[in-house]
Motif scaffolding. Sequence first.
Motif, PDB file in Angstrom:
ATOM      1  N   LYS A  12       0.866  -1.185   0.000  1.00  0.00           N
ATOM      2  CA  LYS A  12       0.000   0.000   0.000  1.00  0.00           C
ATOM      3  C   LYS A  12       0.900   1.231   0.000  1.00  0.00           C
ATOM      4  CE  LYS A  12      -3.662   0.194   2.665  1.00  0.00           C
ATOM      5  NZ  LYS A  12      -4.531   0.361   3.875  1.00  0.00           N
ATOM      6  N   SER A  68      -2.233   4.171  -5.921  1.00  0.00           N
ATOM      7  CA  SER A  68      -3.377   4.150  -5.011  1.00  0.00           C
ATOM      8  C   SER A  68      -2.905   4.096  -3.565  1.00  0.00           C
ATOM      9  CB  SER A  68      -4.264   2.936  -5.316  1.00  0.00           C
ATOM     10  OG  SER A  68      -5.285   2.815  -4.355  1.00  0.00           O
ATOM     11  N   ARG A  69      -3.493   4.933  -2.706  1.00  0.00           N
ATOM     12  CA  ARG A  69      -3.112   4.981  -1.292  1.00  0.00           C
ATOM     13  C   ARG A  69      -4.095   4.238  -0.399  1.00  0.00           C
ATOM     14  NH1 ARG A  69      -1.793  10.928   0.635  1.00  0.00           N
ATOM     15  NH2 ARG A  69      -1.285   9.657   2.462  1.00  0.00           N
ATOM     16  N   ASN A  70      -5.178   3.706  -0.963  1.00  0.00           N
ATOM     17  CA  ASN A  70      -6.254   3.161  -0.133  1.00  0.00           C
ATOM     18  C   ASN A  70      -6.312   1.637  -0.128  1.00  0.00           C
ATOM     19  OD1 ASN A  70      -7.200   5.823   0.412  1.00  0.00           O
ATOM     20  ND2 ASN A  70      -8.218   5.840  -1.598  1.00  0.00           N
ATOM     21  N   ASP A  71      -5.421   0.983  -0.870  1.00  0.00           N
ATOM     22  CA  ASP A  71      -5.498  -0.469  -0.962  1.00  0.00           C
ATOM     23  C   ASP A  71      -4.115  -1.031  -1.284  1.00  0.00           C
ATOM     24  OD1 ASP A  71      -5.159  -0.032  -3.781  1.00  0.00           O
ATOM     25  OD2 ASP A  71      -7.320   0.273  -3.944  1.00  0.00           O
ATOM     26  N   TYR A  72      -4.064  -2.362  -1.402  1.00  0.00           N
ATOM     27  CA  TYR A  72      -2.805  -3.046  -1.719  1.00  0.00           C
ATOM     28  C   TYR A  72      -2.753  -3.401  -3.205  1.00  0.00           C
ATOM     29  CZ  TYR A  72      -1.577  -3.463   3.217  1.00  0.00           C
ATOM     30  OH  TYR A  72      -1.222  -3.181   4.520  1.00  0.00           O
ATOM     31  N   ASN A  73      -3.126  -2.455  -4.055  1.00  0.00           N
ATOM     32  CA  ASN A  73      -3.119  -2.687  -5.494  1.00  0.00           C
ATOM     33  C   ASN A  73      -1.830  -2.249  -6.163  1.00  0.00           C
ATOM     34  OD1 ASN A  73      -5.593  -3.942  -5.803  1.00  0.00           O
ATOM     35  ND2 ASN A  73      -6.713  -2.009  -6.007  1.00  0.00           N
ATOM     36  N   SER A 122       0.893  -0.785 -10.795  1.00  0.00           N
ATOM     37  CA  SER A 122      -0.451  -0.663 -10.232  1.00  0.00           C
ATOM     38  C   SER A 122      -1.389  -1.587 -10.991  1.00  0.00           C
ATOM     39  CB  SER A 122      -0.947   0.787 -10.313  1.00  0.00           C
ATOM     40  OG  SER A 122      -0.887   1.266 -11.644  1.00  0.00           O
ATOM     41  N   THR A 157       3.611  -2.979   4.066  1.00  0.00           N
ATOM     42  CA  THR A 157       3.474  -4.410   3.802  1.00  0.00           C
ATOM     43  C   THR A 157       3.984  -5.181   5.004  1.00  0.00           C
ATOM     44  OG1 THR A 157       4.316  -6.271   2.490  1.00  0.00           O
ATOM     45  CG2 THR A 157       5.676  -4.304   2.542  1.00  0.00           C
TER      46      THR A 157
END
Length: 285
Positions: free
Chosen positions: A167, A177-182, A196, A250
């Motif tokens: 993240k 993206s700052r809101n998920d582990y994508n 990403s 992580t």
Amino acid sequence: PRRKSLNRAAPRARRTSLLGNRRSSTKPMPSMRPDVVQHWDKVVVHQGWLLKRGGAAKQWLYRYFVLFKTCQGHFLTYYSDVRDCPLFNPKRNERNEIDLCKVTFIRPVSKQEDAPENAFDIVTIERDWTLGAADNEDMQQWLQMITRAVDEDVSIVPDDEIDFRVKALQDPTRTLSRNDYNTALRVGCMGVSVNSARSGAHDGLHENHFWCYTDFYKWSTIQQGQKLALLLNVFMTTDFDQKHEFIFRTPLAPQLATAIEYYIEKFMSIMHMNREDEAPEPEPE
């Protein structure tokens, strides 16, 4: 393959017997394969029985280990039984193998609390291995052979890559993206690719940045509350006058930091050898 190797003399190995220190099975030994036996001592550095934890119950079981020396480096391969190794069996029956060019360090005394006596750890960029020898002499012999093999493979770089889902808590480029582990950091021999998730892209990932190992300035594992993250400073311009700071969360932050350090050391070793190869020969007096 994208591997580079040093041309060094092969070590003079001390080999154990095929049955090693394990009690012999009541099964008769099969005949050695004639097409293999003539080459066996040329590619096998060491072999014998070691304890390894495995199986559904995670018990300590004997496995037969063979340390191979190949043109691609050294591999420590293990089998359920000596009869499964290529000297006796034409099928590929190995349980698994350890690519010794991926070793980061060796613990001569295992840190595992339930490890058997005379156990040691082999730590790679992918996982830790704990192996138990029959006695102290056997352990020292294995450590000597494995350590020498790791030293010889210092300039050999694995051609596979390791992906870490993270993240992006801090991203000065504002592209992740700052809101998920994508976000995926793909660590390999050429550098680190920052990707990403994107539908329709190759393997579902779109590359946002690629950092060569000369771009890295500083990296460290940090803890934010109860969660781990990697703090990373990299140069983002070709003249190396501007650093950007990223924070990637992580639970595998220590392994990620170790993988980056491992590949940087490999990169520096190869650069050093290339400089030595390019150095002019001294003129005779």
